[in-house]
Design a protein around this motif. Sequence first.
Motif, short mmCIF file in Angstrom:
data_model
loop_
_atom_site.label_atom_id
_atom_site.label_comp_id
_atom_site.label_asym_id
_atom_site.label_seq_id
_atom_site.Cartn_x
_atom_site.Cartn_y
_atom_site.Cartn_z
N THR A 526 0.84 -1.04 0.11
CA THR A 526 -0.05 -0.10 0.15
C THR A 526 0.95 1.23 0.00
OG1 THR A 526 0.04 0.20 2.57
CG2 THR A 526 -1.87 -1.37 1.46
N ARG A 527 0.39 2.33 -0.50
CA ARG A 527 1.06 3.67 -0.37
C ARG A 527 0.94 4.43 0.91
NH1 ARG A 527 -1.61 4.09 -5.43
NH2 ARG A 527 -2.88 5.75 -4.78
N THR A 528 -0.27 4.20 1.56
CA THR A 528 -0.42 4.82 2.90
C THR A 528 -0.56 4.28 4.12
OG1 THR A 528 -2.00 6.48 1.15
CG2 THR A 528 -2.20 6.76 3.84
#
Length: 547
Positions: A526-528
């Motif tokens: 995931t990016r966040t």
Amino acid sequence: MERRKFIGVPLAMTAAAATAALTSGASVAQQSSLVDAKDVGYSPVDGGTVARSVQNKLREGLSVKDFGAIGDGVADDSGAFAQAAAAVGLVYVPVGDYAVTAEPALGKFYGPGRVRIGSARAYVHPLPGPVNEIHADVFGLAANEHADSAAALQAAVDYANDRAIALALPAGRRIRVDATVVVKLAAAAVGDPARRFLLKGNNCEIMANVAGPALHLAPQCPVGGVPGLEVGYFQVDNLRFNGYFANESGLAGRCAIKIGEIGRKFAGFQKCQLRDVFALGFNAPTIKLTGALTRMVNFDRVVVNDGGLEIVASEDASFIGDLDFNNCQFGGTAANPPIRIESAGAGTSSEIRGVRFYGSVIYGPGTLLYAHRKGRIGDIWFNSMQWEGNSNPIGAHALWIALDNNADLFQVFINDPYVVGFNGNAMLFERFGAATVKAVSVRGAKINEIMTAQYRPIVLTQFDNTSILDCDFFGQIAADSCVSVYNASNVAISRCRSTPNAATPYFAEISGSSNRVLLVNNIADTRTDFIANTASGSVVTDNNINF
């Protein structure tokens, strides 16, 4: 009775017959006419065979013409057929048009002759020997799809159905029907004939031109009828359906096959069969199941290119179930999904239960399970399914389960599905009103290419008691997360992996009044963050890996 004479020059004569002819002083023609067939020798080949008389050879077979039948389409041949029926052995019906008043005995007569009662064709088997199947062509099917054959095909169906003998269609023929062909299932009253209907399609194509089903497998036993009368059997093999005519004319209610009837009951004494059935061109629900009781049917290698499958339990206390779909293929549109399963009893609950799909492929906007009012849907299995949705409209879901009012959904198992290329959610599960959800499981899903940002691979909205296990999310996933849970309780998400082409912001979003949600042993990119959690209830996460 006057003895018939052999007219013509004999092939061989006994010595006594030859001497009598030569000493009579008669002409050659007269001499020949004096010879009885019993005195003329017969041998099929020269040498190696036992000589017989011509009379003995001719008496090997009887013909209706031996009893005075005319076969000119005008004379009444009933008497000749009656006398022939009393004779020993089979009776041949030569080419001709024979008018009779009673049905010829099945298995007694055979041949190419056309027999009719009034204007209706009567059945004479084309071949000698045991009658193991009824030849539908004898009833006068048209040579091609340019003429209506509904009446002839209905007569053939009725004849075979009442005698529990298989009906064989002519191989590769296109048969047009401008009216529904009805197959009576089970019995309406004590004393009705036992019906065990078998249809050998022989790769025929039924060209439907009907506002309704082309073929209706119609139960006869009414609700409240004598128990046991609803039990019967049918098998339809190797048959094609084409809805071109009905679709071009915009005929309402058009479909290929309807099984069941409102207010009627049917149950197979063993699993009934639809096998190697192919349908295209209806652009409307193509195979329909309905009725107060419709159960014990197996669908094997059934292919519907458009319009799909519709299973609807709409009347109170109705039951549809014990259905197997093996290696089938269903296509459809947003208006007519490939599979639609709906239960909607109003006063007393209706139920759809015991439906199993194995190894089937779904094309287009996918599968709808909808329970409302007092409908119940349960014991539904989707095993090794493939949903393909390329070029679908925005908002088209692969699998959509919805229930509201006082409906009940229980024991739905989605095992090892592959979902690819949808512009909606791969799986959208929604509950509203006082409806209840019990024991729903998604296990081993492979979900690829959910291509529109506002839609996610799996969404639960007020959908309790659900497990998402051993699932893989990969390829293009444009949404903010792989799993979204809103206002749901008792949800477990475990042993899943998310490795999309571009990392999603979150693996899971938990929101609203969601409670008792468990996320453990998952792996994500995931990016966040691994989880976006704004739920008011308990959310437990443990042993998840985010990279």
